[in-house]
Design a protein around this motif. Structure first.
Motif, short mmCIF file in Angstrom:
data_model
loop_
_atom_site.label_atom_id
_atom_site.label_comp_id
_atom_site.label_asym_id
_atom_site.label_seq_id
_atom_site.Cartn_x
_atom_site.Cartn_y
_atom_site.Cartn_z
N VAL B 428 0.83 -1.20 0.00
CA VAL B 428 0.00 0.00 0.00
C VAL B 428 0.87 1.26 0.00
O VAL B 428 0.58 2.22 -0.71
CB VAL B 428 -0.96 0.00 1.21
CG1 VAL B 428 -1.66 1.34 1.34
CG2 VAL B 428 -2.00 -1.09 1.07
N GLN B 429 1.98 1.25 0.76
CA GLN B 429 2.88 2.40 0.74
C GLN B 429 3.44 2.63 -0.65
O GLN B 429 3.80 3.75 -1.01
CB GLN B 429 4.04 2.21 1.72
CG GLN B 429 3.65 2.28 3.18
CD GLN B 429 3.08 3.62 3.59
OE1 GLN B 429 1.89 3.86 3.46
NE2 GLN B 429 3.93 4.51 4.05
N CYS B 430 3.54 1.55 -1.43
CA CYS B 430 4.07 1.68 -2.79
C CYS B 430 2.96 1.91 -3.81
O CYS B 430 3.17 1.75 -5.01
CB CYS B 430 4.88 0.45 -3.17
SG CYS B 430 6.34 0.24 -2.17
N THR C 20 8.08 11.59 -1.83
CA THR C 20 7.61 10.68 -2.87
C THR C 20 8.64 10.52 -3.97
O THR C 20 9.37 11.46 -4.31
CB THR C 20 6.31 11.18 -3.51
OG1 THR C 20 6.55 12.48 -4.03
CG2 THR C 20 5.19 11.23 -2.50
N SER C 21 8.69 9.29 -4.50
CA SER C 21 9.56 9.02 -5.63
C SER C 21 8.98 7.81 -6.35
O SER C 21 7.99 7.24 -5.90
CB SER C 21 10.99 8.72 -5.17
OG SER C 21 11.01 7.45 -4.55
N GLY C 81 12.10 5.80 -13.60
CA GLY C 81 11.58 7.05 -13.08
C GLY C 81 10.29 7.50 -13.74
O GLY C 81 9.89 8.64 -13.61
N THR C 82 9.62 6.59 -14.46
CA THR C 82 8.36 6.97 -15.11
C THR C 82 7.15 6.40 -14.38
O THR C 82 6.03 6.51 -14.86
CB THR C 82 8.33 6.47 -16.57
OG1 THR C 82 8.60 5.07 -16.56
CG2 THR C 82 9.32 7.19 -17.43
N VAL C 87 5.12 7.25 -1.54
CA VAL C 87 6.10 7.43 -0.46
C VAL C 87 7.00 6.21 -0.34
O VAL C 87 8.09 6.30 0.21
CB VAL C 87 5.43 7.71 0.90
CG1 VAL C 87 4.78 9.07 0.88
CG2 VAL C 87 4.42 6.64 1.25
N GLY C 88 6.54 5.07 -0.86
CA GLY C 88 7.37 3.87 -0.82
C GLY C 88 7.79 3.52 0.58
O GLY C 88 7.03 3.67 1.53
N LEU C 89 9.02 3.07 0.73
CA LEU C 89 9.47 2.59 2.04
C LEU C 89 10.29 3.62 2.80
O LEU C 89 11.24 3.30 3.48
CB LEU C 89 10.26 1.30 1.87
CG LEU C 89 9.44 0.12 1.35
CD1 LEU C 89 10.26 -1.15 1.36
CD2 LEU C 89 8.19 -0.07 2.16
N THR C 90 9.92 4.90 2.67
CA THR C 90 10.61 5.90 3.46
C THR C 90 10.01 5.96 4.85
O THR C 90 8.84 5.69 5.03
CB THR C 90 10.48 7.29 2.81
OG1 THR C 90 9.09 7.53 2.59
CG2 THR C 90 11.21 7.35 1.49
#
Lengths: 128, 502, 166
Positions: B428-430, C20-21, C81-82, C87-90
């Motif tokens: 979900v974070q991804c 975010t990335s 990068g597209t 936020v992913g795993l930050t």
């Protein structure tokens, strides 16, 4: 150089805010009101609502002092206030203090105490 | 008059005092949990499902679950309006204009509008359900393996279309769900699959554990990362009952919302998520004052709330007639049916008429109870939100563990909660949504079984899915839905509905 | 305060969030591809059969391959990068992750040995500690309260048949 006020809407809040305004006028600076949300419940009456923020700014304007309000979400309330004081290079931190019961102190710890002990500048404790 | 007979049988069952009581308890529990942020209807039902296992009568258990469902739905709307804290995605739409109304001092009107809209929509959609279910059950009996396969594919494709975020991610989540559904003993050959020789895994991944893990635990972890807190200023609730002018203003949106919602609820794959969004967009387009939307337009509350409730009601249709859950909540209901020893599907309506019609009638009663219960108790529900997270989270963790364990006294199911909670958090974070995964998990076994059966009948010729007209039609609609989701123009439009409000 | 957030609850953070990335896509895609591959390899061992009479492995094998393909395509987008900004795993809340997962695992392990009351108390205590600001006294009080409430609801109310004490 500013005056930083640790603001929690409780019985000592008004007195602390007035003291902060007075100090700011005396020093010719603005007041940064730091209203920290500990973020430990979905809703929290320690957060100043939108119109409350407007009222604070208005009271500042009436007194001729520029008031800015910061509302960070941080579990460490004292730490957030100290951070803000450092960031604004505060000359003074104003904090409201209340009389607490022994059990209350045991359970909650004291935000005011930590601010007084850990701040790099002068701290003014205001009793409500 | 079959309809009258059926409905009176249903009312007779539903109005037995203990069933009314269970419905009331369900509505109250559902609202109490539903107001909590992040705990939407799916997680609410998953958490409260075990409470109903110990009932003697399956009818009472299902009636209570239905009550929990409505309660959870309405609880989400209440907090959305009062403090702009939507508990789940469908009440996010209500929050747009509902909270603006509350800021203008019209909180009471907004709440009453939501209640009236829900009630009218619920009543109409219950009738739709009562009229449409029996003939659809007859149609369902003519479905062969190929048709079932294609219908399931259609449902999965629609759920992909409705998921936020990128289409490949939603498709991947569906696939992962299907794969998790294959864990355990293969029904055709008896081969244990992906069990690592752990005997407790032979019966497969536990549904409640999966749902509680990827909805409940994931949400707790997300909240520990980014605590959501709002100021507790309650907009004063007065002048609850709308006046004639306001009643007239809301009647159109309620009628349109009910129609839209009833239709979309039937779609397998989560039409109920789309219904309030579609209704909001439609009302905005039809309104003579579109500029009021986002600033407290009555129609922006009335339409979506009606659509939401109507869809919640009619999404029981595919469940009762085809045994195909239209959304994750219905998937949980299927789980409840099976635990109560009832195989849902076209035959239930003939074999267990008291259960089916009792359930349908209790939906209407549930709506009455909602209005009666929620308007006076709003203050209490909102106080639920002052419960600090450090009480709320451990309570949820303990409830989830006890509940999951008590389903089958299997500690492995409890371990699965933790595993799926962590997996869910990472995904979900991804940017992957959990709803398609859950739907894939529930529909996966149906998909596999019907695929294998259809291929056996057609002697290994996959063209059977496109040469049979109904099957081909269903697949075509599914492909269309996917196409719509992928087309960039459409994607932009989906986002635009919300962006303009800023 | 209380920004008017009309959009559905955000998946990941808002787009202008500096955290975010597209790295999240790389993580999710790789994870999904690995899971898909694991399922496909495992399924291969169960016998594929043919399309007329499919073996136990055929269906999961095919779906596993689909998942690998989707996972790889998501991961590639993330690497280039597209992909989607998430936020992913930050900023992983490690304390919360350990305490919450630990509490659940503890419950599963301990229930059959320690009985209902002690297990619930311990589980609640560990879960309480997930909140970074909680004091140990508060956590203990909270755990006590939850234990009493659970006892009342599940043992007295619902008559759940579970061993109560070790």
């Amino acid at each position: 150089m500013t005056v930083v006020l640790a603001h929690v809407p409780n019985e000592s809040a008004d007195a602390a805010f007035d003291a902060a305004l007075e100090q700011a006028r005396f020093r010719g600076t603005g007041v940064v009101v730091v209203n920290v949300a500990p973020g430990d419940a979905p809703v929290d009456d320690r957060i100043v609502p939108e119109d409350g923020v407007a009222a604070l700014t208005r009271r500042g304007a009436d007194a001729g002092v520029e008031v800015t309000v910061e509302q960070p979400v941080d579990g460490d309330v004292a730490g957030a206030v100290l951070d803000s004081a450092k960031r604004h290079d505060a000359a003074l931190v104003v904090v409201g203090v209340r009389r607490r019961s022994a059990v209350g102190k045991l359970l909650m710890g004291s935000v005011a105490q930590r601010i007084i002990l850990d701040a790099d500048c002068q701290v003014l404790g205001v009793k409500g | 008059m079959d309809l009258v007979n059926n409905l009176s049988l249903g009312l007779e069952t539903a109005l037995q005092w203990q069933n009314v009581l269970f419905c009331l308890v369900g509505v109250a529990l559902g609202t109490a949990v539903g107001v909590l942020p992040g705990i939407g209807p799916t997680a609410t039902i998953a958490l409260l499902l075990p409470v109903t296992f110990n009932f003697d009568s399956p009818t009472s258990a299902l009636i209570m679950l239905a009550g929990i469902y409505y309660g959870a739905q309405y609880g989400g709307s209440t907090t959305a309006i009062l403090i702009n804290l939507p508990g789940e995605s469908s009440s996010a739409v209500t929050a747009i204009d509902g909270n603006q109304m509350a800021k203008k001092g019209q909180a009471g009107l907004a709440l009453a509008t939501a209640a009236i809209g829900s009630f009218v929509a619920g009543t109409v959609a219950t009738l739709v359900l009562a009229v449409a279910a029996p003939p659809l059950a007859k149609v369902a009996l003519t479905f062969g393996a190929a048709e079932y396969f294609s219908l399931v594919v259609l449902g999965l494709m629609i759920s992909v279309t409705l998921a936020r975020g990128s289409v490949p991610k939603a498709l991947a989540m569906v696939s992962l769900g299907i794969l998790l559904g294959t864990v355990g003993q293969d029904l055709n050959t008896g081969t244990p699959r992906f069990t690592f020789d752990v005997r407790e895994l032979f019966e497969g991944v536990n549904f409640v554990a999966l749902a509680v893990g990827i909805f409940g635990i994931t949400e707790i972890l997300r909240n520990l990362r980014d605590p959501q807190t709002r100021d507790a200023k309650l907009h004063e609730v007065h002048s609850l009952w709308p006046r004639g002018k306001e009643l007239r203003a809301m009647s159109g949106p309620i009628a349109r919302g009910t129609g839209l919602g009833s239709l979309m609820g039937i779609l397998p794959g989560g039409g109920h998520i789309l219904a309030p969004f579609a209704s909001y967009a439609a009302e905005k387009k039809l309104s003579r004052h579109p500029e009021q939307f986002g600033h407290g337009a009555l129609a922006g509350v009335a339409g979506p709330e009606s659509a939401n409730n109507a869809a919640a009601q009619t999404s029981f249709i595919p469940l009762l007639t085809l045994a195909i859950p239209a959304n994750p909540v219905m998937a949980l209901m299927i789980g409840a049916f099976i635990i109560q020893g009832i195989t849902p599907g076209p035959n239930v309506i003939n074999e267990q008429p008291a259960l089916v019609w009792g359930l349908i009638a209790s939906m209407w009663i549930g709506n009455v109870l909602l209005v009666a219960l929620n308007l006076p108790l709003i203050g209490l529900w909102v106080r639920m939100l002052k419960v600090p997270y450090w009480v709320m989270f451990p309570t949820i963790v303990v409830l989830a563990s006890i509940g999951t364990y008590s389903v089958s006294n299997n500690p492995w199911h409890v371990f699965m909660i933790a595993a799926f909670g962590l997996l869910g958090f990472v995904l979900v974070q991804c940017g992957c949504e959990p709803a398609p995964l859950l739907l894939g998990f529930v529909l996966g076994p149906l998909l596999e079984e019907n695929l294998r059966r259809a291929m056996l009948i057609s002697q290994g010729d996959p063209s059977t899915f496109v040469t049979r007209p109904i099957s081909a039609g269903l697949l075509a609609v599914g492909a269309l839905a996917l196409l719509v989701a992928v087309l960039p123009a459409m994607r932009k439009k989906r986002e635009k509905v919300f962006v303009e409000e800023d | 305060m209380s920004a008017p957030v009309p959009a559905p609850p955000p998946v990941g953070g808002p787009p202008d969030d500096p955290e975010t990335s597209t790295r999240g896509d790389l993580v999710a895609g790789s994870l999904l591809a690995v899971l898909g591959a694991a399922f496909a390899v495992g399924a291969h061992g169960y016998g594929l059969g043919d399309f007329r009479t499919m073996g136990a492995g055929m269906f999961p094998f095919l779906v596993g391959l689909v998942l690998v393909a989707l996972g790889v395509s998501i991961a590639l987008k993330g690497a280039r990068g597209t992909g989607e900004l998430t936020v992913g795993l930050t900023r992983i809340p490690w304390r919360g992750v350990v305490c919450i997962a630990g509490a659940v695992l503890l419950f599963g392990t301990a229930l059959e040995h320690l009985g209902f009351v002690l297990t619930v108390a311990l589980t609640a205590l560990v879960a309480c500690l997930a909140s970074p600001t909680i004091s140990i006294i508060r956590a203990a009080l909270c755990s006590l309260g939850i234990t009493v409430a659970c006892y009342a609801v599940f043992v007295l109310g619902l008559q759940l048949r579970l061993p109560l004490w070790p």
